[in-house]
Scaffold this active site. Structure first.
Site, PDB file in Angstrom:
ATOM      1  N   HIS A   1      -5.544  -3.931  -1.748  1.00 15.00           N
ATOM      2  CA  HIS A   1      -5.374  -2.916  -2.521  1.00 15.00           C
ATOM      3  C   HIS A   1      -5.330  -3.085  -4.034  1.00 15.00           C
ATOM      4  O   HIS A   1      -5.241  -2.514  -5.156  1.00 15.00           O
ATOM      5  CB  HIS A   1      -4.061  -1.959  -2.424  1.00 15.00           C
ATOM      6  CG  HIS A   1      -4.158  -1.105  -1.407  1.00 15.00           C
ATOM      7  ND1 HIS A   1      -4.507   0.252  -1.656  1.00 15.00           N
ATOM      8  CD2 HIS A   1      -3.924  -1.219   0.117  1.00 15.00           C
ATOM      9  CE1 HIS A   1      -4.639   0.874  -0.387  1.00 15.00           C
ATOM     10  NE2 HIS A   1      -4.215  -0.017   0.568  1.00 15.00           N
TER      11      HIS A   1
ATOM     12  N   LYS B   1     -12.183  -0.048  -1.325  1.00 19.61           N
ATOM     13  CA  LYS B   1     -11.306   0.686  -2.020  1.00 19.61           C
ATOM     14  C   LYS B   1     -11.777   0.377  -3.653  1.00 19.61           C
ATOM     15  O   LYS B   1     -12.873   1.173  -4.137  1.00 19.61           O
ATOM     16  CB  LYS B   1      -9.997  -0.113  -1.974  1.00 19.61           C
ATOM     17  CG  LYS B   1      -9.478   0.034  -0.459  1.00 19.61           C
ATOM     18  CD  LYS B   1      -8.323  -0.393  -0.218  1.00 19.61           C
ATOM     19  CE  LYS B   1      -7.618  -0.027   0.939  1.00 19.61           C
ATOM     20  NZ  LYS B   1      -8.166  -0.646   2.118  1.00 19.61           N
TER      21      LYS B   1
ATOM     22  N   SER C   1       0.902  -1.182   0.181  1.00 24.63           N
ATOM     23  CA  SER C   1       0.134  -0.061   0.182  1.00 24.63           C
ATOM     24  C   SER C   1       0.919   1.288  -0.058  1.00 24.63           C
ATOM     25  O   SER C   1       0.165   2.377  -0.377  1.00 24.63           O
ATOM     26  CB  SER C   1      -1.003   0.006   1.196  1.00 24.63           C
ATOM     27  OG  SER C   1       0.012   0.172   2.445  1.00 24.63           O
TER      28      SER C   1
END
Length: 426
Positions: free
Chosen positions: A243, A274, A215
């Site tokens: 992610h 996300k 990340s």
């Protein structure tokens, strides 16, 4: 500024009030750092307030710590969002969310094992499992809770767990709960992994846990090599692809799919806040492991289930991703374009392979000043310093969104170049 608790202590014939401080050396240092950030204006840029949807552009003001009163609302291009897929605010997703609220209300009012499961949870988990190519999926209240659930339940005393030294804090905290022997290995180093595994051939239960997409640096875990080593030494593989999901790989299915190793991975952990535009986390695995986690993982057992509107939103998002492969493809193309331009200008982007693009500034003061200059120019980026990264590795972190236009990207590139030259990053 820590809160002190007032307690009463008996003293001979009377009573005396005394203050008992919660501070220790660590918390004193944290408090001092916050106060310093407030004094020098850095806290203005932390917890900035959004006054509109956090899509490719947004209306934002400085944080509540700012001395500017009232804080000016600025229209900015958003290069700090986890909205990789660009699906936050998609009209079909909003409509699905509204319909779910009308049908189920705003909450399920319970935990999953008692009265907190509705048919949307079941549909969402089946769609997640199918989307990721795994047998089953479980949803929990956050990606953080998902790591605690897996690591704190499945890894036990007597086990060993290899963990990348740059893994997310939720992995670090989950391993603290496990009781297992934790062995960090050098970042993405297959040699470091193999050296450790050779020394622990005698241990029966071995795990390796890694971020899929890191990340802060934006690079991928070397999963092809990890799979080969783990098969040779009998190690279970856990990948936190928070992610990666809705971001990388065909249809946004994540880094395991991109690298062609999904069927070799024992557990994929991820986020629904996300690339998937909701809130919560998931655990995708085989049926036996899923049943164990439902019965034994405290974050699943003792937390309220995710709200109906979120379930409906993520279901709809998966449908859109599955029918629109161009979303992840276009994001990849724009990422290459943006990264190449910045590298050609002289910026150090580390070894990023994704739409997480770090601009290494090294000096924290320069990073915050550059962030402020960009905000003034209408570009929102996030400053990252210690303890999130090493003191000498302060950076701006950019997260690109598929729906940003090339015109918007060019404006941001020019603004970054100007700010970078002003503060001496390039």
């Amino acid at each position: 500024m820590m809160v002190d608790e007032i307690i009463t202590v008996q003293e001979d014939a009377g009573f005396k009030k005394e203050k008992v401080s919660y501070k220790n050396d660590y918390l004193t240092a944290v408090s001092a750092r916050i106060e310093e950030f407030v004094r020098n204006g850095k806290m203005d840029l932390i917890e900035r307030e959004f006054h509109s949807p956090a899509t490719t552009s947004a209306e934002v003001s400085l944080s509540r710590y700012s001395t500017e009163s009232p804080a000016e609302k600025k229209q900015v291009l958003h290069l700090g969002s986890y909205n990789y897929s660009g699906l936050n605010g998609h009209p079909e997703i909003i409509n699905a969310s509204i319909d779910a609220i009308k049908k189920y209300g705003t909450t399920s009012s319970g935990v999953r094992l008692l009265n907190g499961t509705n048919d949307l949870h079941i549909e969402l988990e089946k769609r997640l499992a199918d989307f990721l190519g795994m047998e089953e999926a479980i949803t929990v209240s956050s990606g953080y809770a998902a790591n605690l659930a897996v690591l704190g339940t499945l890894c036990q005393a007597g086990d060993i767990v290899l963990t990348d030294m740059l893994n997310h804090q939720s992995i670090v905290d989950g391993l603290k709960l496990s009781g297992a022997k934790v062995i960090p290995y050098r970042h993405c180093s297959l040699k470091s992994i193999e050296t450790t595994l050779k020394n622990y051939r005698h241990v029966t239960r071995k795990f390796l846990v890694t971020d899929g997409v890191f990340s802060m640096d934006g690079n991928f875990a070397p999963l092809v090599g990890i799979v080969e080593l783990c098969e040779r030494y009998g190690v279970k593989i856990i990948v936190d692809d928070a992610h990666g999901t809705g971001h990388v790989g065909p249809f946004g299915k994540g880094v395991c799919e991109k690298l062609g190793v999904t069927e070799k991975i024992d557990i994929i952990i991820g986020s629904m806040s996300k690339g998937l535009p909701g809130i919560g986390g998931f655990i995708a695995t085989n049926s036996e492991t899923a049943n164990i986690l439902r019965a034994a993982a405290n974050p699943y057992i003792f937390s309220a289930s995710i709200p109906p509107a979120v379930s409906a939103s993520v279901i709809e998002a998966i449908k859109i991703l599955e029918s629109n492969p161009e979303i992840s493809r276009i994001l990849e193309e724009k990422t290459y374009y943006f990264s190449d331009k910045l590298r050609n200008l002289g910026f150090d982007l580390l070894n990023t392979e994704s739409s997480i693009i770090p601009i290494l500034g090294r000096d924290e003061d320069k990073v915050f000043e550059m962030t402020r200059l960009l905000f003034e120019k209408g570009v929102y980026v996030n400053p990252v310093g210690y303890p999130a990264v090493a003191k000498s590795r302060a950076r701006i972190r950019i997260n690109l969104c598929s729906s940003l236009t090339y015109k918007e990207l060019d404006y941001c590139i020019d603004a970054i170049a100007c700010a970078g030259k002003t503060v001496g990053v390039i």
